[in-house]
Write a protein that holds these residues in place. Sequence first.
Motif, PDB file in Angstrom:
ATOM      1  N   ILE A  94      42.657  34.278  57.654  1.00  0.00           N
ATOM      2  CA  ILE A  94      43.878  34.677  57.625  1.00  0.00           C
ATOM      3  C   ILE A  94      44.604  34.935  59.260  1.00  0.00           C
ATOM      4  N   PRO A  95      45.624  34.274  59.473  1.00  0.00           N
ATOM      5  CA  PRO A  95      46.253  34.227  60.815  1.00  0.00           C
ATOM      6  C   PRO A  95      46.663  35.707  61.308  1.00  0.00           C
ATOM      7  N   ASN A  96      46.586  35.948  62.452  1.00  0.00           N
ATOM      8  CA  ASN A  96      46.817  37.323  63.012  1.00  0.00           C
ATOM      9  C   ASN A  96      48.513  37.541  62.842  1.00  0.00           C
ATOM     10  N   THR A  97      49.241  36.362  62.702  1.00  0.00           N
ATOM     11  CA  THR A  97      50.622  36.267  62.328  1.00  0.00           C
ATOM     12  C   THR A  97      51.149  37.015  61.210  1.00  0.00           C
ATOM     13  N   ILE A  98      50.357  37.027  60.162  1.00  0.00           N
ATOM     14  CA  ILE A  98      50.902  37.407  58.791  1.00  0.00           C
ATOM     15  C   ILE A  98      51.139  38.949  59.347  1.00  0.00           C
ATOM     16  N   THR A  99      52.486  39.493  58.677  1.00  0.00           N
ATOM     17  CA  THR A  99      52.832  40.565  58.746  1.00  0.00           C
ATOM     18  C   THR A  99      52.139  41.622  57.975  1.00  0.00           C
ATOM     19  N   ALA A 100      52.608  43.046  58.271  1.00  0.00           N
ATOM     20  CA  ALA A 100      51.880  44.280  57.847  1.00  0.00           C
ATOM     21  C   ALA A 100      52.039  44.200  56.239  1.00  0.00           C
ATOM     22  N   ASN A 101      52.924  43.688  55.506  1.00  0.00           N
ATOM     23  CA  ASN A 101      52.921  43.534  54.170  1.00  0.00           C
ATOM     24  C   ASN A 101      52.996  42.347  53.726  1.00  0.00           C
ATOM     25  N   GLY A 102      52.628  41.138  54.377  1.00  0.00           N
ATOM     26  CA  GLY A 102      52.812  39.777  54.223  1.00  0.00           C
ATOM     27  C   GLY A 102      51.806  39.105  53.222  1.00  0.00           C
ATOM     28  N   LEU A 103      50.706  39.798  52.953  1.00  0.00           N
ATOM     29  CA  LEU A 103      49.851  39.163  52.065  1.00  0.00           C
ATOM     30  C   LEU A 103      49.793  39.646  50.698  1.00  0.00           C
ATOM     31  N   GLY A 104      50.213  38.871  49.722  1.00  0.00           N
ATOM     32  CA  GLY A 104      50.595  39.093  48.463  1.00  0.00           C
ATOM     33  C   GLY A 104      49.507  39.402  47.493  1.00  0.00           C
ATOM     34  N   ALA A 105      49.744  40.298  46.566  1.00  0.00           N
ATOM     35  CA  ALA A 105      48.466  40.500  45.579  1.00  0.00           C
ATOM     36  C   ALA A 105      48.030  39.160  44.845  1.00  0.00           C
ATOM     37  N   ARG A 106      46.834  39.224  44.728  1.00  0.00           N
ATOM     38  CA  ARG A 106      46.116  38.120  44.206  1.00  0.00           C
ATOM     39  C   ARG A 106      46.297  36.733  44.937  1.00  0.00           C
ATOM     40  N   ALA A 107      46.452  36.737  46.256  1.00  0.00           N
ATOM     41  CA  ALA A 107      46.637  35.882  46.824  1.00  0.00           C
ATOM     42  C   ALA A 107      45.425  34.758  47.167  1.00  0.00           C
ATOM     43  N   PHE A 108      44.551  35.396  47.209  1.00  0.00           N
ATOM     44  CA  PHE A 108      43.136  34.462  47.159  1.00  0.00           C
ATOM     45  C   PHE A 108      42.198  34.926  45.836  1.00  0.00           C
ATOM     46  N   TYR A 109      42.678  35.234  44.803  1.00  0.00           N
ATOM     47  CA  TYR A 109      41.958  35.617  43.577  1.00  0.00           C
ATOM     48  C   TYR A 109      41.268  34.358  43.169  1.00  0.00           C
ATOM     49  N   GLY A 110      39.878  34.791  43.297  1.00  0.00           N
ATOM     50  CA  GLY A 110      39.071  33.619  42.718  1.00  0.00           C
ATOM     51  C   GLY A 110      38.577  32.354  43.563  1.00  0.00           C
ATOM     52  N   ALA A 111      39.087  32.421  44.779  1.00  0.00           N
ATOM     53  CA  ALA A 111      38.742  31.932  45.876  1.00  0.00           C
ATOM     54  C   ALA A 111      37.335  32.128  46.408  1.00  0.00           C
ATOM     55  N   CYS A 112      36.551  31.185  46.909  1.00  0.00           N
ATOM     56  CA  CYS A 112      35.403  31.284  47.444  1.00  0.00           C
ATOM     57  C   CYS A 112      34.497  31.744  46.306  1.00  0.00           C
ATOM     58  N   SER A 113      34.397  30.832  45.308  1.00  0.00           N
ATOM     59  CA  SER A 113      33.739  31.548  43.990  1.00  0.00           C
ATOM     60  C   SER A 113      32.855  30.303  43.354  1.00  0.00           C
ATOM     61  N   ASN A 114      32.790  29.133  44.182  1.00  0.00           N
ATOM     62  CA  ASN A 114      32.154  27.875  43.594  1.00  0.00           C
ATOM     63  C   ASN A 114      30.501  27.826  44.218  1.00  0.00           C
ATOM     64  N   SER A 115      29.608  28.253  43.348  1.00  0.00           N
ATOM     65  CA  SER A 115      28.279  28.169  43.881  1.00  0.00           C
ATOM     66  C   SER A 115      27.895  26.871  44.374  1.00  0.00           C
ATOM     67  N   SER A 116      28.395  25.819  44.081  1.00  0.00           N
ATOM     68  CA  SER A 116      28.102  24.506  44.512  1.00  0.00           C
ATOM     69  C   SER A 116      28.744  24.168  45.852  1.00  0.00           C
ATOM     70  N   THR A 117      29.615  25.039  46.332  1.00  0.00           N
ATOM     71  CA  THR A 117      30.357  24.967  47.692  1.00  0.00           C
ATOM     72  C   THR A 117      29.564  25.865  48.653  1.00  0.00           C
ATOM     73  N   ILE A 118      29.419  27.367  48.145  1.00  0.00           N
ATOM     74  CA  ILE A 118      28.606  28.093  48.925  1.00  0.00           C
ATOM     75  C   ILE A 118      27.231  28.569  48.386  1.00  0.00           C
ATOM     76  N   SER A 119      26.265  28.454  49.150  1.00  0.00           N
ATOM     77  CA  SER A 119      25.157  28.746  48.801  1.00  0.00           C
ATOM     78  C   SER A 119      24.492  30.183  49.290  1.00  0.00           C
ATOM     79  N   ASN A 120      23.654  30.725  48.956  1.00  0.00           N
ATOM     80  CA  ASN A 120      23.224  32.059  49.290  1.00  0.00           C
ATOM     81  C   ASN A 120      22.394  31.615  50.742  1.00  0.00           C
ATOM     82  N   THR A 121      22.277  30.732  51.016  1.00  0.00           N
ATOM     83  CA  THR A 121      21.522  30.273  52.384  1.00  0.00           C
ATOM     84  C   THR A 121      22.582  29.698  53.561  1.00  0.00           C
ATOM     85  N   ASP A 122      23.641  29.783  53.133  1.00  0.00           N
ATOM     86  CA  ASP A 122      24.764  29.422  54.262  1.00  0.00           C
ATOM     87  C   ASP A 122      24.631  30.205  55.329  1.00  0.00           C
TER      88      ASP A 122
END
Length: 275
Positions: A94-122
Amino acid sequence: IGIEAFMNCTSATSLVLSTNVDYTTIAKGTFENCIALAVINIPTNVIDINDRAFFNCNSAKALNFAGIDNSTVQCKTIGESAFEGCANIAYINIPNTITANGLGARAFYGACSNSSTISNTDAQEYRIGAITIGNKIETIYESTFEGCSRAKYVKIPASVKTIAKNAFNGCDLFVEIVYMSSKENWDTLLSNTVTADNSNTRFVSADFTDYTRKVQNAENKAYVYFNVDKFPSYYNLSKKKADDLQVGTRDDVEYDASKRNQADFVLWFTSSKFE
């Protein structure tokens, strides 16, 4: 770009947003359910990413903010559920330009969750499974990163004052939480807090003094050493073994009385200690 302009374009596999077009906002739901997009690239002229802009773009394996490495990125807000359901995104920067309250609720809900993309050994050095939060953000709202179940690292800046309920709920694979401030400030946040296991939290002083030590000798020469004992993951980072850095093990490892640990190294000096 208008509200829901490309919503449900389920066959679109690529996205090219030109910097030559005069727009600064990606509107609500613009690319919602574009389920075949492989990569999401945000150009430097975009200032606001509105609610649900990329909701459920669940094939995208990367989210890239142009200019994030050379400070030309301008984005200030990421709306609610903007990237919710983007399960294949392998890391979140997330960029350093995002303001103090500029990141919304649930913005990344469920991202980084697919085991085929991210393995435990990465590996951490490839940023796979890492969440890096911009250093102006003060509030992490409810469920912002909930369900990022394959994320393994998170870096939280000292600017964060509030972590709302369930902000990191379901982030059960965290190997390390890096908080860029003191343990005392972290304890203040815990009343609102990260719901994942906090036992691996590492605290990094904003001025880096927790990891350094100044030495001044009789000739008034000063040196600043990196103190590896304060950084347990150092040997993982340097890909060296502690036993290999013992005096006498190798010809190039010599005893230095100024070091507390002979693996310590000089970060800064007034004049070379070898002169």
